[in-house]
Write an enzyme that holds these catalytic residues in place. Structure first.
Site, short mmCIF file in Angstrom:
data_model
loop_
_atom_site.label_atom_id
_atom_site.label_comp_id
_atom_site.label_asym_id
_atom_site.label_seq_id
_atom_site.Cartn_x
_atom_site.Cartn_y
_atom_site.Cartn_z
N ARG A 1 29.86 37.31 45.73
CA ARG A 1 30.14 38.57 45.02
C ARG A 1 29.23 38.62 43.79
O ARG A 1 29.30 37.75 42.93
CB ARG A 1 31.62 38.62 44.62
CG ARG A 1 31.93 39.83 43.79
CD ARG A 1 33.42 39.96 43.44
NE ARG A 1 33.53 41.08 42.53
CZ ARG A 1 34.10 41.01 41.32
NH1 ARG A 1 34.67 39.91 40.89
NH2 ARG A 1 34.11 42.07 40.54
N HIS B 1 30.13 46.27 36.66
CA HIS B 1 30.70 45.12 35.97
C HIS B 1 30.28 45.24 34.49
O HIS B 1 29.61 44.39 33.94
CB HIS B 1 30.22 43.80 36.60
CG HIS B 1 31.13 42.64 36.35
ND1 HIS B 1 31.70 41.89 37.35
CD2 HIS B 1 31.58 42.08 35.19
CE1 HIS B 1 32.43 40.92 36.84
NE2 HIS B 1 32.38 41.02 35.51
N GLU C 1 38.23 37.17 41.84
CA GLU C 1 37.84 36.16 40.84
C GLU C 1 39.01 35.22 40.60
O GLU C 1 40.16 35.65 40.55
CB GLU C 1 37.47 36.78 39.48
CG GLU C 1 36.12 37.44 39.44
CD GLU C 1 35.79 38.03 38.07
OE1 GLU C 1 36.28 37.52 37.03
OE2 GLU C 1 35.04 39.01 38.04
N ASN D 1 41.57 39.97 40.59
CA ASN D 1 41.08 38.87 39.73
C ASN D 1 42.31 38.19 39.15
O ASN D 1 43.10 38.83 38.44
CB ASN D 1 40.21 39.41 38.60
CG ASN D 1 38.89 39.99 39.09
OD1 ASN D 1 38.63 40.05 40.28
ND2 ASN D 1 38.04 40.38 38.16
#
Ligand code: BG6
Length: 489
Positions: free
Chosen positions: A115, A159, A394, A333
């Protein structure tokens, strides 16, 4: 010599010898089975996808190359006093030039997925308008290298590196114009790259960048907006997600899959009773009402709107429909438990308990150690929103990693953290919770936002002067988990 022993040591030794006597007595009474026969590795599902994760601004460097425009993080990191060690990510891991070596690091782990994020300001230097013709060339090269090594790319479209121009012209995410610009950018990328990228994450961690970037001002762009404006920012980001889902479907190849990567507010039952588990389900919905719940249900909860009152976001029914566009997977995440809850008679049915000051954490103070989050969070999310495909987008930890004179990094605390979280994740998959893959944050040490290079999250240690990458002990740990598709032996 004696001074090295504390009273606690003596107490422990005394306890052990007592146990020794008890064990010897038991041995004479019955013959236990040999210990080795009782153990088996805890396996993950056969098609479980193992990966690692990074993001563009944190590793690429090359901020002025090939027509890239400035982002809010370039501006922010160059503002004195914003980054703990006064660094910027101008060079970071120099991944832009060393991507082949870095893909080799992923291959060496045996991981089959990666990723990474695409830098919007490389593709549209001003955020809107004509795309930079060289903008996607780097990702073309990266994708070819990944696929040549049998690694499945999962691309994140945002991001946190918003083109500075959008901040200057529209106030960034304060405006729905930024949401529209994001959808155009997402469609453009899907049109160009969905021949090789089958899975897109839209936006990484709204929960973090909205509050820290526009609320407390700790992150870029460093604004401190009042609650009403902040709720509107959140709404605009949700709208951006929904619009992007639609443009990706319109411009991407048939079968292209899309979903968010969110740092879900992780709600856990303080004690696992049926009532508290029910309370944790309610809390999962309500404490994620501003983003995950609205994109998964297409509406704000009544409690959220009542609590927000006059600060509630302004929106139309049409916007809610867009925000609720069906997704293909949910990316979570998961680092730390956020709220331990118990049942309550008061609506909406849960109470969040205070976290004691002595609660343990990893090297990052925010990173509370709560391995059971890796079990409860996907289990509750799957139940509450009825999702059938979850990725842990994550999970990982910082550690005070030091190279020993023999060139090794013995990051035993990271291994402890991963072992415990993965054991809980395996427990979830064994019970049928639909977690399909896991992306460890992070492949390598990188620019950790406001902490600069002070915090290290990588499986590979990076010397930021020489750019030498060194596998830490945790890389061996992870390689073993991936190879056996199991935790424990
Ligand atoms: C996540 C982010 O919040 O946590 C990553 O998606 C980040 O980009 C990681 O690196 C660690 O956060 P921090 O704030 O400790 O650098």
């Amino acid at each position: 010599m004696f001074s090295r022993f504390s009273r606690r040591h003596f107490a422990k030794m005394a306890g052990l010898s007592t146990l020794g006597i008890a064990a010897a007595t038991a041995r004479t009474a019955s013959k236990p089975k040999p210990v080795t026969d009782r153990h088996a590795p805890a396996r993950f599902p056969d098609d479980f996808l193992w990966g690692t994760a990074t993001s563009a601004y944190q590793i690429e460097g090359a901020v002025n190359e090939d027509g890239r425009g400035p982002s809010i993080w370039d501006r922010f990191s160059h503002t004195p006093g914003k980054i703990a060690d006064h660094s910027t990510a101008d060079r970071a891991n120099d991944h832009y030039h060393r991507y082949k070596e870095d893909v080799g690091l992923i291959r060496d782990l045996g991981a089959k997925a990666y990723r990474f994020s695409i830098a919007w300001p490389r593709v549209f230097p001003e955020g809107t308008g004509a795309p930079n013709p060289r903008g996607l060339d780097f990702y073309d090269r990266l994708l070819d290298e990944l696929l040549a090594n049998g690694i499945e790319p999962f691309a994140t479209l945002y991001h946190w590196d918003l083109p500075q121009s959008l901040q200057d012209r529209f106030g960034g995410w304060q405006s729905a114009d930024t949401a529209k610009a994001f959808a155009d950018y997402a469609g453009h990328v899907a049109g160009r790259l969905s021949d090789r990228i089958r899975n897109f994450f839209t936006i990484n961690e709204t929960g973090r960048f909205v509050y820290f970037g526009y609320g407390s001002g700790i992150d870029a762009p460093g604004l401190q907006l009042p609650q009403g404006a902040l709720n509107q920012v959140h709404h605009n980001v949700a709208l951006a997600h929904g619009l992007a889902v639609q443009t990706i479907r319109a411009k991407g190849r048939a079968g292209t899959r899309v979903g968010p990567a969110e740092n879900i507010a992780a709600c856990l039952p303080a004690i696992d009773t049926p009532d508290n588990i029910r309370a944790a389900e309610i809390a999962t919905r309500e404490l994620n009402a501003g983003f995950l719940n609205v994109i998964l249900e297409g509406k704000y909860t009544e409690a959220f709107l009542a609590y927000a009152g006059k600060d509630a976001p302004k929106y139309t029914a049409e916007e809610l429909k867009i925000i609720g566009s069906p997704i293909d997977f949910l990316g979570l995440n998961i680092y730390a438990p956020q709220s331990y809850v118990v049942a309550s008679d008061r609506a909406p049915g849960f109470e969040v308990l205070p976290i004691p000051a002595s609660f343990p954490h990893m090297s990052s103070e925010w990173l509370r150690i709560g391995p059971e989050a890796a079990y409860w969070v996907p289990r509750l999310a799957a139940k509450v929103w009825n999702v059938d495909t979850i990725y842990i987008s994550e999970n990982g930890t910082s550690s005070i990693d030091q190279l020993t004179p023999d060139g090794k990094v013995y990051d035993l605390d990271r291994i402890m953290y991963l072992r415990n979280y993965l054991a809980q994740l395996q427990r979830a998959t064994a019970e049928g919770v639909p977690v399909r893959g896991y992306f460890l944050w992070s492949l390598m040490d990188n620019f950790e936002w406001i902490f600069g290079f002070e915090k290290r999250f990588g499986l590979y240690h990076v010397d930021f002067d020489t750019q030498v990458r060194t596998a830490k002990l945790s890389a061996s740990f992870y390689r073993d988990v991936v190879a056996r598709n199991a935790i424990g032996a």
